[in-house]
Design a protein around this motif. Sequence first.
Motif, mmCIF file in Angstrom:
data_model
loop_
_atom_site.group_PDB
_atom_site.id
_atom_site.type_symbol
_atom_site.label_atom_id
_atom_site.label_comp_id
_atom_site.label_asym_id
_atom_site.label_seq_id
_atom_site.Cartn_x
_atom_site.Cartn_y
_atom_site.Cartn_z
ATOM 1 N N TYR A 41 0.862 -1.173 0.000
ATOM 2 C CA TYR A 41 0.000 0.000 0.000
ATOM 3 C C TYR A 41 0.899 1.224 0.000
ATOM 4 N N ARG A 42 0.433 2.301 -0.632
ATOM 5 C CA ARG A 42 1.259 3.505 -0.733
ATOM 6 C C ARG A 42 0.479 4.737 -0.294
ATOM 7 N N LYS A 43 1.214 5.660 0.331
ATOM 8 C CA LYS A 43 0.591 6.911 0.769
ATOM 9 C C LYS A 43 1.630 8.011 0.795
ATOM 10 N N GLN A 44 1.202 9.184 0.376
ATOM 11 C CA GLN A 44 2.009 10.389 0.456
ATOM 12 C C GLN A 44 1.487 11.169 1.652
ATOM 13 N N LEU A 45 2.387 11.671 2.495
ATOM 14 C CA LEU A 45 1.942 12.448 3.641
ATOM 15 C C LEU A 45 3.008 13.463 4.026
ATOM 16 N N VAL A 46 2.601 14.399 4.872
ATOM 17 C CA VAL A 46 3.504 15.431 5.353
ATOM 18 C C VAL A 46 3.842 15.115 6.807
ATOM 19 N N VAL A 47 5.142 15.015 7.093
ATOM 20 C CA VAL A 47 5.617 14.798 8.454
ATOM 21 C C VAL A 47 6.590 15.923 8.776
ATOM 22 N N ASP A 48 6.252 16.701 9.789
ATOM 23 C CA ASP A 48 7.080 17.842 10.210
ATOM 24 C C ASP A 48 7.364 18.795 9.043
ATOM 25 N N ASN A 49 6.314 19.158 8.337
ATOM 26 C CA ASN A 49 6.362 20.108 7.216
ATOM 27 C C ASN A 49 7.199 19.626 6.034
ATOM 28 N N ARG A 50 7.454 18.331 5.943
ATOM 29 C CA ARG A 50 8.175 17.756 4.801
ATOM 30 C C ARG A 50 7.353 16.630 4.204
ATOM 31 N N MET A 51 7.183 16.700 2.900
ATOM 32 C CA MET A 51 6.441 15.666 2.189
ATOM 33 C C MET A 51 7.257 14.377 2.162
ATOM 34 N N CYS A 52 6.579 13.245 2.302
ATOM 35 C CA CYS A 52 7.250 11.961 2.153
ATOM 36 C C CYS A 52 6.294 10.943 1.550
ATOM 37 N N PHE A 53 6.869 9.877 1.083
ATOM 38 C CA PHE A 53 6.126 8.803 0.440
ATOM 39 C C PHE A 53 6.414 7.533 1.234
ATOM 40 N N VAL A 54 5.354 6.854 1.664
ATOM 41 C CA VAL A 54 5.522 5.623 2.440
ATOM 42 C C VAL A 54 4.888 4.472 1.686
ATOM 43 N N GLU A 55 5.688 3.434 1.447
ATOM 44 C CA GLU A 55 5.163 2.198 0.888
ATOM 45 C C GLU A 55 5.091 1.198 2.031
ATOM 46 N N VAL A 56 3.902 0.672 2.284
ATOM 47 C CA VAL A 56 3.681 -0.267 3.376
ATOM 48 C C VAL A 56 3.631 -1.677 2.806
ATOM 49 N N ILE A 57 4.546 -2.531 3.271
ATOM 50 C CA ILE A 57 4.544 -3.932 2.854
ATOM 51 C C ILE A 57 3.778 -4.712 3.917
ATOM 52 N N ASP A 58 2.627 -5.215 3.532
ATOM 53 C CA ASP A 58 1.774 -5.998 4.427
ATOM 54 C C ASP A 58 2.176 -7.457 4.260
#
Length: 192
Positions: A41-58
């Motif tokens: 699963y993939r999600k783009q989010l902002v953490v501490d005012n910085r954009m990041c992309f997280v790929e979750v391996i289930d």
Amino acid sequence: MDSWRVAVLGGGGVGKTALAVQFTLNCFVGKTYDPTIEDAYRKQLVVDNRMCFVEVIDTAGQEEYATLRNQWVLEGQGFILVYSIASRSTFDRLEVFRQSMLRVKRQKPVFILVGNKCDKSYEREVTKDEGIALARSFGCLFMETSAKTAHNVELVFTNLVRALRTTQQMAGGMPNPRRPPEEKKQRKCVIL
């Protein structure tokens, strides 16, 4: 924008898929248990005012898929080690998953211990204090979550991204540092 691969590890039925789906799609999948072999699963989010992309391996938690575990650990940069607060046996099996991480990763793995299904407090078999104590012995953060109610789900991934960024900065900014193991340091535990 930084990009992270996060593997969700834990026994069967602890809610790994439900956590991944709640985090990425903001919905709860429940009721029927359909064992996963591997999904992403993939999600783009902002953490501490910085954009990041997280790929979750289930990943699969069943023992018959243990041979695949090393591959998931090898591919992951960060890990969420999950047990169900309503299942003592899933808590007792956590050391198996932690040992996989320690065996496969060249440097100390970055992971968070998660007690899932905290909405089922009436079925609780593992106390919060036991989770805190285990996280302290593992040298990692600890949180209780509920994929059903979304309690702390986003925060788990946010805290893991922060921990990954800190580790990357300490390693000189290289995404996959190859450094010798460091002396054991006393780590602080974050309890939410």
